[in-house]
Each structure stands twice: as structure tokens, then as C-alpha cells.
Motif scaffolding. Structure first.
Motif, PDB file in Angstrom:
ATOM      1  N   TYR A 439      40.908  38.780  38.491  1.00 35.90           N
ATOM      2  CA  TYR A 439      41.552  39.827  37.700  1.00 35.90           C
ATOM      3  C   TYR A 439      40.790  40.063  36.396  1.00 35.90           C
ATOM      4  N   GLY A 440      40.499  38.989  35.667  1.00 38.90           N
ATOM      5  CA  GLY A 440      39.760  39.131  34.409  1.00 38.90           C
ATOM      6  C   GLY A 440      38.379  39.729  34.620  1.00 38.90           C
ATOM      7  N   HIS A 441      37.734  39.354  35.707  1.00 37.96           N
ATOM      8  CA  HIS A 441      36.421  39.862  36.091  1.00 37.96           C
ATOM      9  C   HIS A 441      36.458  41.381  36.280  1.00 37.96           C
ATOM     10  N   ASP A 442      37.443  41.835  37.042  1.00 38.38           N
ATOM     11  CA  ASP A 442      37.535  43.268  37.324  1.00 38.38           C
ATOM     12  C   ASP A 442      38.074  44.053  36.132  1.00 38.38           C
ATOM     13  N   TRP A 443      38.865  43.398  35.306  1.00 36.59           N
ATOM     14  CA  TRP A 443      39.317  44.017  34.060  1.00 36.59           C
ATOM     15  C   TRP A 443      38.127  44.227  33.131  1.00 36.59           C
ATOM     16  N   ALA A 444      37.247  43.227  33.045  1.00 32.58           N
ATOM     17  CA  ALA A 444      36.037  43.373  32.225  1.00 32.58           C
ATOM     18  C   ALA A 444      35.191  44.542  32.726  1.00 32.58           C
ATOM     19  N   LYS A 445      35.100  44.683  34.040  1.00 36.58           N
ATOM     20  CA  LYS A 445      34.359  45.804  34.622  1.00 36.58           C
ATOM     21  C   LYS A 445      34.963  47.134  34.174  1.00 36.58           C
TER      22      LYS A 445
END
Length: 806
Positions: A439-445
Motif C-alpha cells: 500500500y505504501g509503495h503504491d501510495w508513493a507512486k
């Protein structure tokens, strides 16, 4: 090949055979994918490069899941070799080999004809053994596992951010991103976990699967490494290299390189939990200006959108009572060369001003019957933005673009584990358990793309505490969570940053001074900020009860903090080159000493000192009241004390005296170190005026260094040919020291003249003669410090030659 077959035979004789129920059936190769068929499924092997091979096991009755959340590299057309001799099949690149023993069945990997790892049982499924620390978080009857052999002496790293010492062997560690408030010297589970294992035998295994699970680093002491998951892909990449630098470069080729940060990101931040008003924000920066302490950015915590901690999360609009004119505030800060960064969270409380909007626009994750998922946590009753749903992605993205229009140039993404994420919550692409760790990974994206869409010519700044393998490619700057404001909290920080740098996240840093607890210890504060000079991001931060900013501390603490911050700013040209090196090669800014002495087992667990870039050896002071401490000096060099110029011979452990104003810092013999003039903001930095220190030593016959320069804000400057590299070389020939300056100027960068104060250290006598471009000059010799100083004007379109008669 003969050596490899012998090693395989030894493995089999010593009982390291794979799952005895797995039987080889056949093999084939098509489109560079090598397939081995067994009675219970298929293995697929594919090379991404000579040093990276991917292995996928597809059990019978299952189909391949192609999507990777981590990998961005496309498999290259690698030249491979195939052999089938006796019971052994080999599928190899020029360096890395997959070895399949058909009877008994066994998968192994060798690099440069040396066995590096092998599957033990490989893939299998068995009962889940729950861990108390994640009871209720990782729930499953059965889990899928991939099991490997370990040798007895292997030291293991990885699994993301943990506070466990450098060696993770002996632990079973959950892969479930979760905050640990107030941790100190030990934390088995923190905000940022990754399915990565690195071995002291110089290989890495990346388990390319997003759902939650575990990594077992031989917890049962039977020389076994096990990856375990609730579901998903049975895919992993084996990554090898001749050095640690090679391995990290290969891994970041696979998962993506960190973009260049804005230059101001290397400056000092004003940050606390939190600034309650526009007035308080501006007054804080004014205090920095009054005290002449450099500062480049201010971070606004959650009070920017609400007066209370609870009940307002999700408003994501300036509270106009407290911040009556945010655009003017941001403009005023900008006029003082200070950037504005805002906290944001993915949680929309049912009491927030945006709840009805979020429900109406269908941006929230759902419950099992399709209603917006609602649950309680510390801040109130909440839903969570479903960034995997096009409506949620667009809505959240538009908020960041709107804030960018205000002049906001950086975003802080908090609670992105996500902090509370019940297993029953459903996202557009799967359950909470399937997307939790990404989730954090895709939020950063999302934030990265929104920032660039709003400001295509500005490099994004994204501060987050949770992500996944490869999050560095979205410009993520992770920090180590809510560490306790104690000596114990400080002690775990170097190892966390070193480990994360090895796993591709080179900007891992800590809340300088510590976050949790009302501890006003001036010595602890000073030592933490002194360590901060040599960690990737310099950002003091704390709970409201304790001032994190030096301007609100005692005069003594302020004096030490100011000295540290000024040193940080002077190192800007050196640090900026580290940023470029990380962007190009994936090289971490902080590096463990076993990178330097790759075959010294005594350094595999060592974190008392580390390298900052190539040329600084740093030893943080991590205990109260210390007056001296032991430091190991790598044998690869002699080392200059940066304050006294005392030279310490490498290859020894030495007790050194400590100074309250700085931590022990040494420079590699032969190094060139560029230092900036004093400044109050990175905006005042002039790339054409700097000091260049050269640490001459008889032990170094020839020395070369290069440093990267650009404008500090252009997006993709290397691709746009908007940069310059300055190269410096010294060589001793006879009784002369020859020094050459040379520049490589990219096509779209303007070559300008440099004004350089050039200082040569360790000249025991005044030089008999000094020539600059064949013209004799006097220079200034300091007999006390044994330094020669030359004022150099250099037109970088030409070479500059200096000769010193020793």
C-alpha cells in the motif's frame, strides 16, 4: 563445470537433497525461458542479466501470476549455455548458473563456478505456525513456503527495517508492515518490511510476492532459510555480483533506481508534532533566521487541517482559522528560501469534512457486502482510500495536485503501513492481506506521479515510513518510525540505515533527537544531530512536549546543533555527488565496513563505524558520558582525523578521545573532498565557488575522484544532458606531486569558471616550488597544520595542471 558437479555431489552426500517427493519429468527451453517439469508442478527459469536469474514454481492446477510489484527491469536477451551431463542439467549465463540435479531432485545456484545457494525443500505447503506478535494480523490455516539451505557460517541481512543488530540469523520475522511506537535497541517488527535476504556469501534472494508472510532466518538452527506467505506468486530472483556494490547495483537495476532529489533535501528541516498555526510556523522560521542557523524546509504535521489530533484526519484542506492565508504563508516561506511540506494520511474519518464526498465519489475500500469499510483506530472511526480503484486513485491524486498549486513542494505520507488495516477490508485488486505490504509503495507512486503532473520541472519530495521492494524508484524517502528519545533509541539507528541502504532504500534516516518521550537530554540531542550530519536526511523531529528545533533548546545544545548543521551544509557538494551516485548506480550513501573489506568476517556484524560515501569513516557516539571509544580503521587505507589531521594507519582497532562538539570523523588518504562556503540555505549555494581539500599521503601513489554538479532542481538532468562532472587526479612522480583538474560538461550544461580554494594536507615541509599551468605561484603554507593553500581560478573548458615540488 567440473567444479560445480563436484560441489553438487558434496551437497547430496551431506543430505541437502530437496523434497524427496518431487520427481523430475522433463525440461525444455522456449523464448529464453527454461522450464523443468516435475510431478507436482513446473519450474521456470529466466535470466534478466548475467547476474540475475528469476525462478518461478507453478504448482499443478495453478496458473502463472505474471504481475510483479517490485520488478521494472525487462529480461535482457542474455546469452545462455545449456548442458545435460549424467543427472545434472545446467542453464547458465556468463557468470550465474542454475543447476538441476534430476535424481534426487535438487535446484542449486552457482556464481563464477562457486556454489552460492540451493533449495532445500523448495516450494511446499504446510500448516501455519502463528506468531504471537502478529496474532490477528497474519491469519491462515496453511501457508506456502520456499525453503533454502544455508551454510553454518553465513551471516544474513535483509527483511527490511528491524532493530536486531546487523545479523538477522536466528530470527523468524513477520513480513507485515506495522508501526512500533517508542522502540529502542530491539524491534523485530517495524514499519517497513521487505521479502529480501542478503548473505555474507555475496548473494541476494528477492522473493517477488506482495502478500503478507514471514522470513525465517534459521530460527530452528538447522541451517535453513524459509520464505513463507499466505498466498501469491512462488517467484524469487537470485542476484549475485563480485562485490557488494555490484549486488546492490544489480538489484536496483531490477527494481528501479532512486530519482535525483531536489538539492534542498540535503539541507536542514524544521519539523515537529506539530505547528498549530500560520503564525507559529512563520515565527519558528524567523527564529532560525535570527539565530543564523541554516534551514531549507518546514514540515507541517496534522494541525494544518485541524485543531485537534483526533476527529479531523481526512480533511486534507487548510484549517482557515489557524492558517488564514496558506498561499501567502507558503509564499513568505519561499521568500526566505524555505520549502513547505505537508503531512497527509490515507485515512478519511467519518467525522472529517470529506467523508460524505469520499463516500459519494466511491473512493473508499469496501467491506464484505460492498459498503465503505469503517473501523475504529486511535484517531477515530475511519475508512481508507482505495488507491487501487480508479476513483480512489484520481480523487487522492487530485488533492496532491491542488496542494501543489498552493506552492507545496513536498509531501509527508504518514501511517502508510497502513497503520490499521483489518483483514476483512477489500480493495479493488484484492484483500487487505494481499495489498497491505504494497500500500505504501503504491501510495508513493501516486504522490510521485501527481507531483510531477503538477510540477513537471520540479523533483518530488516524498517522505514515508512504509513501502515495499523497489519503492526507491518513486523517490521515496523512508524514516525509521517513532523511535524512543533515549540512548537506546539512538543506538539502533545506524544499523537500520545501513541495512535499508543494502536493500535499495538509500535515504533511510531517523527523527534526529528521537521522537517518543519528553527527554530533554542535551548530550543525547547533540550526539544524535552529530550523527545526522552523516545520515541521508537531516531532519530533527519530536513529540510536542520536547522542542526538536535547535532554536528552542538550551544555549549549549543550540551551539552544538548549529555546529553540526553548518558542517552538514559545508558538505553539500560531496553529499550531492553521493545522491548522483545513488541515482546512477544504486550505491547507498551509508555503507558498512564489510563493503570495504569484503572477506573480513569480523566486520559482518560491525556497525560502530561506517563509511559515508567512499571517503569518510564515521563513528557515532551512542552512549552517555563517553570520553573515548574504540574504532576499527579499515586496512584498505590510512585515515586522516578531519579535525586534527592526525593520520591513523589502517588495519587496526584504536581507542580515540571524544569531543563534545563532534563525533569521530576520518577521511581516506588520497581523497579529494569538495566543501561549500558557509550558507543559510542551499538556495544560496554557488556551485562555482568551493573549497577543495586533498589529503595527500605517501602511501597513495595515484588518486582520482570525480564529483557531479547540476542545477539542483531539473527533473532527469542526466537524461537531459544538464550536468557537469569535475575530475581531480593526483600522482607522485619523483619529487613532484602532479595534480590535474578536468571537466566533463554535458551538451546542455553551461561550462563556467570555478573559484577554488585548494588545500593540500600533510606536506611536512614548505614546498620548494609550486606551478599552476607552468607558472610559478607562492601559495600559503601553514607549518602548524602542514597544509598548502592555493587560490585557483579554473575555466572548466580547459584542463588545469598543478605541480608541487615536495
Amino acid at each position: 563445470m567440473k567444479n560445480i558437479l563436484y560441489i553438487l555431489l558434496c551437497f547430496i552426500q551431506f543430505g541437502y537433497t530437496q523434497n524427496p517427493d518431487r520427481v523430475y519429468k522433463s525440461h525444455s527451453e522456449e523464448n529464453n525461458i527454461f522450464t523443468v517439469v516435475t510431478n507436482d508442478g513446473n519450474y521456470r527459469f529466466q535470466f534478466y542479466s548475467d547476474d540475475i536469474v528469476e525462478t518461478t514454481f507453478i504448482p499443478k492446477a495453478e496458473s502463472s501470476t505474471l504481475e510483479s510489484h517490485a520488478v521494472v527491469m525487462k529480461p535482457n536477451q542474455v546469452k545462455t549455455a545449456y548442458k545435460y551431463v549424467g543427472n545434472t542439467i545446467s542453464f547458465s549465463s556468463n557468470a550465474l548458473s542454475v543447476l538441476i540435479n534430476t535424481v534426487p531432485f535438487q535446484i542449486s545456484y552457482a556464481y563464477n563456478d562457486k556454489l552460492i545457494t540451493s533449495e532445500r525443500r523448495g516450494y511446499y505447503k504446510s500448516s501455519h505456525e502463528p506468531m504471537e506478535m502478529v496474532a490477528g494480523n497474519i491469519v491462515a490455516d496453511d501457508t506456502e513456503k520456499i525453503e533454502f539451505n544455508l551454510t553454518k557460517d553465513e551471516v544474513l541481512y535483509g527483511a527490511g527495517a528491524r532493530a536486531l543488530g546487523m545479523n538477522r540469523r536466528g530470527y523468524r520475522l513477520p513480513l507485515f508492515n506495522r508501526a512500533h511506537y517508542g522502540y529502542e535497541t530491539k524491534s523485530e517488527l517495524m514499519n517497513y518490511t521487505m521479502p529480501i535476504v542478503l548473505s555474507s556469501k555475496k548473494y541476494m534472494i528477492h522473493f517477488d510476492n506482495a502478500p503478507i508472510g514471514y522470513l525465517d532466518f534459521d530460527s530452528k538452527k538447522d541451517n535453513t532459510l524459509t520464505y513463507e506467505t499466505i498466498s501469491g506468486r512462488k517467484t524469487y530472483q537470485v542476484i549475485a555480483g563480485n562485490s557488494w556494490y555490484d549486488i546492490i547495483e544489480n538489484y536496483t537495476d531490477l527494481t528501479g533506481k532512486q530519482p535525483m532529489l531536489p538539492r534542498w533535501a540535503l539541507g536542514n528541516f524544521s519539523s515537529r508534532f506539530g505547528y498549530h498555526s500560520q503564525k507559529e510556523t512563520l515565527e519558528t522560521i524567523n527564529k532560525f533566521k535570527e539565530d543564523k542557523i541554516p534551514v531549507d524546509a518546514i514540515i507541517l504535521d496534522l494541525y494544518w487541517f485541524g485543531k485537534e489530533i483526533k476527529g479531523t484526519m481526512g480533511n486534507l484542506k487548510f484549517d482557515r482559522d489557524s492558517f488564514p492565508n496558506p498561499k501567502q504563508m507558503i509564499k513568505d516561506l519561499k521568500s526566505q528560501n524555505v520549502e513547505t511540506i505537508l503531512i497527509t494520511e490515507p485515512f478519511i474519518l467519518t467525522t472529517s469534512n470529506r467523508w460524505e464526498e469520499a463516500v459519494e465519489k466511491k473512493v473508499l475500500a469496501k467491506d464484505s457486502i460492498g459498503n465503505p469499510a469503517k473501523y475504529d483506530f486511535y484517531f477515530g472511526n475511519t475508512g481508507i482510500v482505495d488507491i487501487y480503484k480508479k476513483e480512489g486513485y484520481k480523487w487522492f491524486s487530485d488533492i496532491y495536485k491542488d496542494l501543489s498549486d498552493y506552492g507545496v513542494t513536498g509531501f509527508w505520507g504518514d501511517l502508510g503501513e497502513p497503520e490499521v488495516h483489518p483483514t476483512w477490508v477489500q480493495h479493488a485488486t484484492g484483500s487487505a492481506d494481499e495489498v497491505h505490504n504494497i500500500y505504501g509503495h503504491d501510495w508513493a507512486k501516486l504522490v510521485y506521479k501527481a507531483s510531477l503532473e503538477a510540477n513537471p520541472n520540479k523533483r518530488p519530495f516524498i517522505l514515508m515510513r512504509a513501502g515495499y521492494s523497489g519503492s526507491q524508484r518513486y523517490g521515496m524517502i523512508p524514516w525509521s518510525g517513532d523511535v524512543n528519545r533515549t540512548w537506546g533509541g539512538l543506538q539502533s539507528q545506524p544499523e537500520i540505515a545501513l541495512q535499508m541502504g543494502m536493500q535499495g532504500l538509500a535515504y533511510m534516516h531517523s527523527d534526529l533527537g528521537g521522537f517518543a518521550g519528553a527527554n530533554l537530554d542535551d548530550e543525547l540531542y547533540a550526539r544524535w544531530l552529530q550523527y545526522g550530519v552523516f545520515q541521508p536526511i537531516f531532519r530533527p523531529h519530536a513529540q510536542e512536549e520536547v522542542p526538536s528545533e535547535p532554536v528552542f533548546r538550551s544555549e549549549k545544545a543550540k551551539r552544538f546543533a548549529k555546529y553540526a548543521i553548518e558542517m552538514r551544509y559545508r558538505m553539500l557538494p560531496y553529499n550531492y555527488h553521493l545522491m548522483a551516485q545513488n541515482h546512477i548506480e544504486g550505491t547507498p550513501l551509508m555503507r558498512p565496513l564489510f563493503f570495504e573489506e569484503i572477506d573480513n568476517p569480523n566486520l559482518f556484524n560491525y556497525s560502530k563505524a561506517y563509511l559515508w560515501g567512499n571517503d569518510f569513516l564515521v563513528s557515532p557516539v551512542l552512549e552517555a558520558g563517553k570520553t573515548e571509544q574504540e574504532i576499527y580503521f579499515p586496512k584498505t587505507s590510512n585515515w586522516f582525523n578531519i579535525e586534527t589531521d592526525e593520520i591513523i594507519k589502517g588495519g587496526q582497532t584504536k581507542t580515540v578521545k571524544l569531543h563534545p562538539a563532534y563525533i569521530p570523523t576520518y577521511v581516506r588518504a588520497g581523497a579529494f573532498i569538495p566543501l561549500a562556503k558557509s550558507m543559510q540555505s542551499t538556495k544560496a549555494y554557488n556551485v562555482n565557488i568551493f573549497q577543495l581539500q586533498h589529503y595527500y599521503d605517501d602511501s597513495i601513489k595515484k588518486s582520482e575522484r570525480e564529483f557531479y554538479f547540476d542545477d539542483g532542481h531539473t527533473v532527469n538532468p542526466i537524461e537531459k544532458s544538464q550536468y557537469q562532472i569535475l575530475a581531480f587526479e593526483s600522482e607522485k612522480k619523483g619529487g613532484w606531486l602532479h595534480i590535474n583538474f578536468e571537466a566533463e560538461t554535458a551538451a546542455n550544461y553551461k561550462a563556467e569558471s570555478k573559484t577554488i580554494e585548494f588545500v593540500v594536507h600533510n606536506l611536512n615541509k614548505k614546498p620548494k616550488k609550486v606551478l599552476v599551468d607552468r607558472k610559478e605561484v607562492t601559495g600559503k603554507y601553514n607549518s602548524k597544520y602542514k597544509t598548502l593553500t592555493l587560490d585557483i581560478s579554473w575555466d572548466t573548458t580547459n584542463k588545469k595542471r598543478i605541480k608541487v615540488k615536495l
